[in-house]
Write a protein that holds these residues in place. Sequence first.
Motif, PDB file in Angstrom:
ATOM      1  N   ARG A  41     -14.188  30.755  34.148  1.00  0.00           N
ATOM      2  CA  ARG A  41     -14.096  32.223  34.222  1.00  0.00           C
ATOM      3  C   ARG A  41     -12.640  32.682  34.318  1.00  0.00           C
ATOM      4  NH1 ARG A  41     -18.903  34.516  38.217  1.00  0.00           N
ATOM      5  NH2 ARG A  41     -20.597  33.186  37.446  1.00  0.00           N
ATOM      6  N   ASN A  42     -11.845  31.933  35.104  1.00  0.00           N
ATOM      7  CA  ASN A  42     -10.434  32.298  35.255  1.00  0.00           C
ATOM      8  C   ASN A  42      -9.694  32.196  33.919  1.00  0.00           C
ATOM      9  OD1 ASN A  42     -10.660  32.888  37.935  1.00  0.00           O
ATOM     10  ND2 ASN A  42      -9.673  31.035  38.690  1.00  0.00           N
ATOM     11  N   GLU A  43     -10.067  31.157  33.142  1.00  0.00           N
ATOM     12  CA  GLU A  43      -9.426  30.977  31.840  1.00  0.00           C
ATOM     13  C   GLU A  43      -9.744  32.159  30.923  1.00  0.00           C
ATOM     14  OE1 GLU A  43      -6.694  29.037  29.840  1.00  0.00           O
ATOM     15  OE2 GLU A  43      -7.498  28.258  31.731  1.00  0.00           O
ATOM     16  N   ILE A  44     -11.032  32.572  30.956  1.00  0.00           N
ATOM     17  CA  ILE A  44     -11.443  33.720  30.128  1.00  0.00           C
ATOM     18  C   ILE A  44     -10.757  34.993  30.612  1.00  0.00           C
ATOM     19  CG2 ILE A  44     -13.418  35.168  29.494  1.00  0.00           C
ATOM     20  CD1 ILE A  44     -15.142  32.588  29.718  1.00  0.00           C
ATOM     21  N   GLN A  45     -10.744  35.189  31.959  1.00  0.00           N
ATOM     22  CA  GLN A  45     -10.123  36.382  32.522  1.00  0.00           C
ATOM     23  C   GLN A  45      -8.626  36.417  32.236  1.00  0.00           C
ATOM     24  OE1 GLN A  45     -11.006  37.039  36.692  1.00  0.00           O
ATOM     25  NE2 GLN A  45      -9.299  38.459  36.941  1.00  0.00           N
ATOM     26  N   LYS A  46      -7.993  35.239  32.306  1.00  0.00           N
ATOM     27  CA  LYS A  46      -6.551  35.169  32.045  1.00  0.00           C
ATOM     28  C   LYS A  46      -6.249  35.602  30.608  1.00  0.00           C
ATOM     29  CE  LYS A  46      -2.652  31.952  32.226  1.00  0.00           C
ATOM     30  NZ  LYS A  46      -2.255  30.530  32.401  1.00  0.00           N
ATOM     31  N   GLY A  47      -7.086  35.127  29.657  1.00  0.00           N
ATOM     32  CA  GLY A  47      -6.897  35.512  28.258  1.00  0.00           C
ATOM     33  C   GLY A  47      -7.094  37.004  28.069  1.00  0.00           C
ATOM     34  N   ALA A  48      -8.168  37.548  28.700  1.00  0.00           N
ATOM     35  CA  ALA A  48      -8.444  38.986  28.585  1.00  0.00           C
ATOM     36  C   ALA A  48      -7.313  39.807  29.208  1.00  0.00           C
ATOM     37  CB  ALA A  48      -9.781  39.312  29.257  1.00  0.00           C
ATOM     38  N   TYR A  49      -6.801  39.318  30.343  1.00  0.00           N
ATOM     39  CA  TYR A  49      -5.706  40.029  31.030  1.00  0.00           C
ATOM     40  C   TYR A  49      -4.451  40.054  30.164  1.00  0.00           C
ATOM     41  CZ  TYR A  49      -1.997  40.928  34.430  1.00  0.00           C
ATOM     42  OH  TYR A  49      -0.895  41.441  35.088  1.00  0.00           O
ATOM     43  N   GLU A  50      -4.104  38.900  29.595  1.00  0.00           N
ATOM     44  CA  GLU A  50      -2.896  38.827  28.776  1.00  0.00           C
ATOM     45  C   GLU A  50      -3.020  39.700  27.531  1.00  0.00           C
ATOM     46  OE1 GLU A  50      -2.456  34.657  28.163  1.00  0.00           O
ATOM     47  OE2 GLU A  50      -1.535  34.310  30.141  1.00  0.00           O
ATOM     48  N   ASN A  51      -4.219  39.688  26.905  1.00  0.00           N
ATOM     49  CA  ASN A  51      -4.437  40.531  25.727  1.00  0.00           C
ATOM     50  C   ASN A  51      -4.315  42.013  26.087  1.00  0.00           C
ATOM     51  OD1 ASN A  51      -4.852  38.345  24.062  1.00  0.00           O
ATOM     52  ND2 ASN A  51      -7.093  38.366  24.302  1.00  0.00           N
ATOM     53  N   GLN A  52      -4.914  42.382  27.238  1.00  0.00           N
ATOM     54  CA  GLN A  52      -4.853  43.779  27.642  1.00  0.00           C
ATOM     55  C   GLN A  52      -3.428  44.194  27.981  1.00  0.00           C
ATOM     56  OE1 GLN A  52      -6.440  45.335  31.503  1.00  0.00           O
ATOM     57  NE2 GLN A  52      -7.934  46.375  30.187  1.00  0.00           N
ATOM     58  N   GLN A  53      -2.693  43.311  28.657  1.00  0.00           N
ATOM     59  CA  GLN A  53      -1.311  43.631  29.003  1.00  0.00           C
ATOM     60  C   GLN A  53      -0.452  43.822  27.748  1.00  0.00           C
ATOM     61  OE1 GLN A  53       0.078  44.218  32.204  1.00  0.00           O
ATOM     62  NE2 GLN A  53      -2.135  44.350  32.558  1.00  0.00           N
ATOM     63  N   ALA A  54      -0.700  42.983  26.738  1.00  0.00           N
ATOM     64  CA  ALA A  54       0.037  43.128  25.480  1.00  0.00           C
ATOM     65  C   ALA A  54      -0.270  44.487  24.836  1.00  0.00           C
ATOM     66  CB  ALA A  54      -0.330  41.996  24.530  1.00  0.00           C
ATOM     67  N   LYS A  55      -1.555  44.863  24.876  1.00  0.00           N
ATOM     68  CA  LYS A  55      -1.947  46.158  24.303  1.00  0.00           C
ATOM     69  C   LYS A  55      -1.338  47.317  25.101  1.00  0.00           C
ATOM     70  CE  LYS A  55      -5.981  48.821  22.855  1.00  0.00           C
ATOM     71  NZ  LYS A  55      -7.459  48.861  22.775  1.00  0.00           N
ATOM     72  N   ILE A  56      -1.303  47.185  26.427  1.00  0.00           N
ATOM     73  CA  ILE A  56      -0.713  48.235  27.272  1.00  0.00           C
ATOM     74  C   ILE A  56       0.776  48.389  26.958  1.00  0.00           C
ATOM     75  CG2 ILE A  56      -0.054  48.776  29.659  1.00  0.00           C
ATOM     76  CD1 ILE A  56      -2.767  47.533  30.505  1.00  0.00           C
ATOM     77  N   ARG A  57       1.479  47.244  26.839  1.00  0.00           N
ATOM     78  CA  ARG A  57       2.914  47.313  26.537  1.00  0.00           C
ATOM     79  C   ARG A  57       3.170  47.973  25.174  1.00  0.00           C
ATOM     80  NH1 ARG A  57       2.750  42.146  28.985  1.00  0.00           N
ATOM     81  NH2 ARG A  57       2.599  41.136  26.933  1.00  0.00           N
ATOM     82  N   GLN A  58       2.335  47.597  24.204  1.00  0.00           N
ATOM     83  CA  GLN A  58       2.479  48.181  22.868  1.00  0.00           C
ATOM     84  C   GLN A  58       2.233  49.696  22.917  1.00  0.00           C
ATOM     85  OE1 GLN A  58      -0.335  46.613  20.088  1.00  0.00           O
ATOM     86  NE2 GLN A  58       0.622  47.558  18.304  1.00  0.00           N
ATOM     87  N   THR A  59       1.174  50.108  23.644  1.00  0.00           N
ATOM     88  CA  THR A  59       0.849  51.538  23.752  1.00  0.00           C
ATOM     89  C   THR A  59       1.956  52.294  24.478  1.00  0.00           C
ATOM     90  OG1 THR A  59      -1.497  50.960  23.823  1.00  0.00           O
ATOM     91  CG2 THR A  59      -0.902  53.170  24.542  1.00  0.00           C
TER      92      THR A  59
END
Length: 646
Positions: free
Chosen positions: A250-268
């Motif tokens: 679960r942590n691995e999945i959450q880590k991937g989702a977190y990193e993807n979301q952070q990248a999207k937030i930075r881009q936005t």
Amino acid sequence: MISITNLSYYLGDRALYENASLHIKPKDKIGLIGLNGTGKSTLLHLIVGNYQPDAGHISKSGGCTIGFLNQDLLSYQSDDSILSVAMQAFERANELQRQMDAVIHEMEVNYQDKLVDRLARIQEEFEALDGYSIQSKAEEILEGLGFSTADLQKPLRLFSGGWRMRVMLAKLLLQKPSLLMLDEPTNHLDLPSIQWVEKYVQSYENAVIVVSHDREFLDNVCDTMVEVSNQKLNYYGGNYSFYIEEKALRNEIQKGAYENQQAKIRQTERFIERFKAKATKAKQAQSRAKMLDRMDRVEAVVDENAKVHFRFQFTTQPGRHVLQLENVSKAYGDKEILKNTSISMERGDKIALIGANGKGKSTLLRVIAGTEPIEGERRLGHNVLFTFYAQHQLESLNIEHTILEELKYANPTKSETECRTILGCFLFTGEDVFKKIKVLSGGEKSRVALAKVLVSEANFLLLDEPTNHLDMQSVNILIQALRQYEGSFVVVSHDRFFVEAIASKIWYIDNREVKEYPGTYQEYEWWQEERGEEETAKGKEAVMTSLASMNAVKTAPAATAAPSKNGSSNGQALKQLQNKVNQLEKEIDELEKRKTEIEEKLADESVYSNPTKLAELNRQYADIKQKINKSTENWEQAVLEVDALG
């Protein structure tokens, strides 16, 4: 059975729970886990109704009963015997027993038919409640929890807090509530009692919630784990080992989702920053800013497996021999703890001292430390510097010191940076190190005391129940520290996971002697199981031999028995048989001595590290056991024949 819906609970302005939900079904075996301070015990108090939620609700099905074992029960005292306290679980049966006694007493002076009818009705209900067996049930559970038969009639007030807790646990187990809630039940139990409770909870017919930091216990009794984390109750459908694997996934999945979301937030955010002042793009920038505000943020993964990033060092290297006890005896009045026992340890030995309470483990540690007067000799080796951690040492912490000051006091040669690094490994970070000792919880004080022990530069550690009051993360830190520790230590612990992780040898006290098993705890358990099976098989064989011999005597033909009619012949035969019995007894004694000598040699490192010597001694050991069995059979046969002639 119990439904927790959108639960919120606050301590001041800190949220322990925020919209947390959980459904507890009949027969669930739930392990409630999480770091210290996350609210595990609080949740149990909320379920039982001691605390009220700030929002949400907890609903229970009709007829649901709850039994709650918590640390507050340590202070309960009574002049009643512990058997009587445990039997308070049977309220209705006890009331019926009082009614029966009153009716019988009245019938002795005023016999009437209506009293007979009333007695019959009371007895019928009493039997339906299995009232005639309640005392034996209470005795069985109390003895399973480590009390002797003689203890059962002693007043509860004579026992320490840990033993009183066992009585209250027995009472709860006898009540058999719909939901049994146990808050750290293994803290006050020795290893045999923990194993007994494990078997009981495994077969318990109703639901159970256990708060525990004992991984082995959780693995053996729970089929569901609920983790308290981020103000939520996170459900895992398996035991603790399953939880470890599933959480990593679960942590691995959450880590991937977190990193993807952070990248999207930075881009936005870059888009908003670039175009918010541009008239043609301002509307789009505002739209994306609103989108960011509405976004459900994925939490960052917090690594709860803290690592020890420094090495514990000592400047004084000890000699090869660390400790030698020779013919040591220790008694308190008439109670012998140790008798003519000898044991030694060498540099680098990592020893776990295990066994039931009352066998003398803590006494032995004090003997090693030199704080107990003894008969016999205790010798520490050349340059051995030891430090002793025991539960009472928490009281020796200076309550006016800060955590940092207390650690620097333990080892003035350490710099503040080094001390803060060490404290960080024991979960004291940032401003935590400036907290006064007097405001710390029991678990936090334990961590400070352990940190002091491990920075003392002692090359020999004595640790008495160091994992008590520690959460799993803190236990993990201690395991890492002891694994990399280059000195020697003796640890008393009932935590099987901890013992298996840190010990290369096992000491145990048997028949007032300290004995050593040269292997890990798991290997020791296998060895004990094999010994138990051998003893059982030997007992069955002896019984069968005795029965066969008795049948042979009973069915012997009359002609064989004829000489017994002659007094002289009978006396001569009896004398010869008695001589045979005496000779066989001496033979068995000599064989047993030889067997003990071989067992001692098998525990010698120079033997078990040499395959040739080990194989030869194992052959001799098997041969001597076979001779003992044969001589024992002959002795039993001779005794039966003596009885037949006598």
